[in-house]
Design an enzyme around this catalytic site. Structure first.
Site, PDB file in Angstrom:
ATOM      1  N   SER A   1      -7.149  -1.031  -6.521  1.00  0.00           N
ATOM      2  CA  SER A   1      -6.712  -1.275  -5.150  1.00  0.00           C
ATOM      3  C   SER A   1      -5.216  -1.520  -5.220  1.00  0.00           C
ATOM      4  CB  SER A   1      -7.426  -2.503  -4.577  1.00  0.00           C
ATOM      5  OG  SER A   1      -6.757  -3.003  -3.434  1.00  0.00           O
ATOM      6  N   THR A   2      -4.537  -1.323  -4.100  1.00  0.00           N
ATOM      7  CA  THR A   2      -3.140  -1.755  -4.053  1.00  0.00           C
ATOM      8  C   THR A   2      -3.020  -3.211  -4.477  1.00  0.00           C
ATOM      9  OG1 THR A   2      -2.484  -0.205  -2.314  1.00  0.00           O
ATOM     10  CG2 THR A   2      -1.196  -2.229  -2.488  1.00  0.00           C
ATOM     11  N   ASN A   3      -4.061  -3.992  -4.152  1.00  0.00           N
ATOM     12  CA  ASN A   3      -3.988  -5.435  -4.341  1.00  0.00           C
ATOM     13  C   ASN A   3      -4.037  -5.871  -5.798  1.00  0.00           C
ATOM     14  OD1 ASN A   3      -4.045  -5.271  -1.594  1.00  0.00           O
ATOM     15  ND2 ASN A   3      -6.116  -6.091  -1.367  1.00  0.00           N
TER      16      ASN A   3
ATOM     17  N   LYS B   1      51.207 -13.318  -5.284  1.00  0.00           N
ATOM     18  CA  LYS B   1      49.998 -14.149  -5.324  1.00  0.00           C
ATOM     19  C   LYS B   1      48.866 -13.397  -6.025  1.00  0.00           C
ATOM     20  CE  LYS B   1      47.316 -17.181  -2.250  1.00  0.00           C
ATOM     21  NZ  LYS B   1      45.937 -16.733  -2.420  1.00  0.00           N
TER      22      LYS B   1
ATOM     23  N   THR C   1      36.793 -37.221 -13.338  1.00  0.00           N
ATOM     24  CA  THR C   1      35.591 -37.519 -12.566  1.00  0.00           C
ATOM     25  C   THR C   1      36.019 -37.792 -11.135  1.00  0.00           C
ATOM     26  OG1 THR C   1      35.728 -39.883 -13.125  1.00  0.00           O
ATOM     27  CG2 THR C   1      34.373 -38.501 -14.557  1.00  0.00           C
TER      28      THR C   1
ATOM     29  N   SER D   1      47.223 -10.833  -2.145  1.00  0.00           N
ATOM     30  CA  SER D   1      47.504 -11.028  -0.728  1.00  0.00           C
ATOM     31  C   SER D   1      48.202  -9.811  -0.144  1.00  0.00           C
ATOM     32  CB  SER D   1      48.388 -12.268  -0.536  1.00  0.00           C
ATOM     33  OG  SER D   1      48.778 -12.407   0.816  1.00  0.00           O
ATOM     34  N   SER D   2      47.936  -9.587   1.129  1.00  0.00           N
ATOM     35  CA  SER D   2      48.631  -8.518   1.847  1.00  0.00           C
ATOM     36  C   SER D   2      49.928  -9.028   2.472  1.00  0.00           C
ATOM     37  CB  SER D   2      47.709  -7.960   2.943  1.00  0.00           C
ATOM     38  OG  SER D   2      47.397  -8.991   3.879  1.00  0.00           O
TER      39      SER D   2
ATOM     40  N   THR E   1       0.825  -1.213   0.000  1.00  0.00           N
ATOM     41  CA  THR E   1       0.000   0.000   0.000  1.00  0.00           C
ATOM     42  C   THR E   1       0.858   1.263   0.000  1.00  0.00           C
ATOM     43  OG1 THR E   1      -1.857  -1.094   1.091  1.00  0.00           O
ATOM     44  CG2 THR E   1      -1.731   1.300   1.303  1.00  0.00           C
TER      45      THR E   1
END
Length: 466
Positions: free
Chosen positions: A140-142, A324, A187, A318-319, A101
């Protein structure tokens, strides 16, 4: 700051003269500080809402229920909003109580106040153009909210299909580029039989192509709308010819084949189409996540993993570990998939939670479907442009893995028999020698016969055994 006074069932409120929304929108803005994500961030939904309002105004005018000047003002305001104006005025949180609504009234009030300006009046002078009596007439909102939701969802699915097509095409190009690169298929993460890298990427492309078809099939479910149902599907407060006429107007305004449901009472409470679409999104997310898992495995290493392909280096990984580089694009797509799969649970529960003649939980369904589609669209375009297009293959490494793999013995099985093949495989595992060398040492095949069998083109498709 200049104020205007508006009132509703609850009482009077002052509202800034600058804003186009009214008292009911203001209350919703205050009541539903939930996600911080407002309707203004979903322009497709705004556009769909005003298309519904314009269609209703045209139908009401044709039925003699709305004066021409009011119809013209509503339509002009709707056209402006469709062109992108006033989207910042749609301030209601996407998740709110009231079955939508607040969002419906947000649209009604913005259209009414802009329409008043077009008519030469001030905002809030609703005696000349009213949000409920005029903009929301015969609705209607509906029925207006779910119809707008379905229109927006229909269009958003096309956007996702476009992004999926970009990804499918990117994978297809790589399948052609890699068509002659022999590699080992696997697999259970163990060596299986040879294939080409092109076949592997072609399978990815086919997965996406199939899901595009499933999504387009599900899209057809939202073509059916309940506009004309008004509150619960009985059509109360609407003209007997209104539902049929507004269907025609909606088709004209949207340019899409939307149709009125045969049973409006059923259509007003049924959210099965959303569950179906969400299920297809979950399927797509599951499969694209699997593809990203494969890309991360195939590119793992570079020295201690499979290292069959190289993903584009997008940023330092990486830090603490110099040099990397991480597979950040597949990783982010994986996370989008997890989010979409989780959203499917929310949508399922919200659909199940509906009661009697209305499901009040459509706002959370809309929020999650729109979010899922937006994230998937962005993720697929990112995956195609920032990852798939730049993938390269380590051709010689792939070939060496095949030559040195125990799995090569499977190609020899029809020629030397299962028992000999098993024995060769065991010796290769125990001694570290290649299958190729053991077969020649034992005299099970001539060098010419062996070379013919293990030619890449003879191992990657069915072949008559001589």
């Amino acid at each position: 700051m200049t104020k205007r006074m508006e009132h509703d069932l609850i009482g009077d409120r002052e509202i800034s003269e600058k804003v186009y929304y009214g008292v009911q929108t203001l209350r919703a803005k205050e009541n539903f500080n939930i996600t911080g994500i407002t309707l203004s961030q979903f322009p497709a939904f705004i556009t769909s809402l005003v298309k519904v309002k314009k269609s209703c105004a045209l139908a009401n005018y044709e039925l003699g229920l709305l004066e021409e000047n009011k119809k013209n003002a509503i339509c002009e305001a709707c056209d402006e909003i469709m062109d992108g104006a006033l989207h910042e005025e749609f301030v209601v949180d996407m998740i709110q109580g009231g079955a939508g609504t607040s969002i419906n009234m947000n649209a009604n009030e913005v259209i009414a106040n802009r329409g008043l300006e077009i008519l030469g009046h001030k905002k809030g002078e609703y005696a000349f153009l009213h949000p409920n009596n005029d903009v929301n007439k015969s609705q209607s909102t509906n029925d207006s909210y779910p119809t707008a939701f379905r229109i927006a969802l229909y269009e958003k699915i096309y956007e996702l299909v476009d992004a999926m097509t970009i990804l499918k095409n990117s994978l297809g190009k790589k399948s052609k580029e890699f068509k002659d690169i022999i590699k080992m298929g696997r697999t259970q993460l163990q060596d299986a039989v040879p294939m080409t890298l092109g076949q592997e990427f072609h399978s990815f492309s086919t997965m996406i192509e199939e899901d595009i078809q499933r999504l387009l099939e599900a899209q057809q479910l939202v073509r059916e709308m309940n506009l004309g149902a008004t509150a619960i599907g009985t059509g109360i407060n609407s003209h007997p010819e209104y539902a049929h006429l507004v269907e025609e107007k909606l088709q004209d305004v949207t340019g899409r084949p939307f149709k009125t449901a045969k049973d409006l009472v059923e259509a007003t409470q049924d959210t099965g189409a959303y569950v179906q679409i969400s299920g297809v999104l979950k399927r797509i997310a599951t499969k694209i996540s699997k593809i990203c898992n494969d890309l991360r495995l195939l590119s793992s290493g570079p020295r201690a993993g499979l290292n069959e392909i190289n993903l584009p280096a997008m940023q330092p990984g990486s830090s603490i570990m110099p040099g990397k580089v991480n597979p950040v694009i597949p990783e982010v797509v994986n996370q989008v998939a997890f989010q979409v799969i989780g959203a499917d649970v929310t949508i399922t529960l919200a659909s199940e939670g509906g009661q009697l003649q209305l499901n009040v939980f459509e706002p959370v369904i809309a929020f999650n479907l729109f979010n899922s589609i937006n994230m998937m669209k962005n993720a697929f375009e990112t995956l195609a442009n920032k990852c798939i297009d730049g993938i390269t293959a380590n051709k010689e490494h792939c070939k060496n893995l095949v030559v040195n793999s125990i799995g090569l013995v499977t190609a020899l099985n029809p020629h030397i028999g299962y028992e000999n093949s098993t024995s060769v495989a065991k010796e290769a595992l125990d001694s570290g020698q290649s299958v190729y060398d053991i077969v020649l040492k034992r005299g099970l095949l001539t060098k010419e016969e062996l070379e013919d069998i293990i030619k890449p083109e003879n191992m990657i498709k069915p072949r008559l055994i001589k």
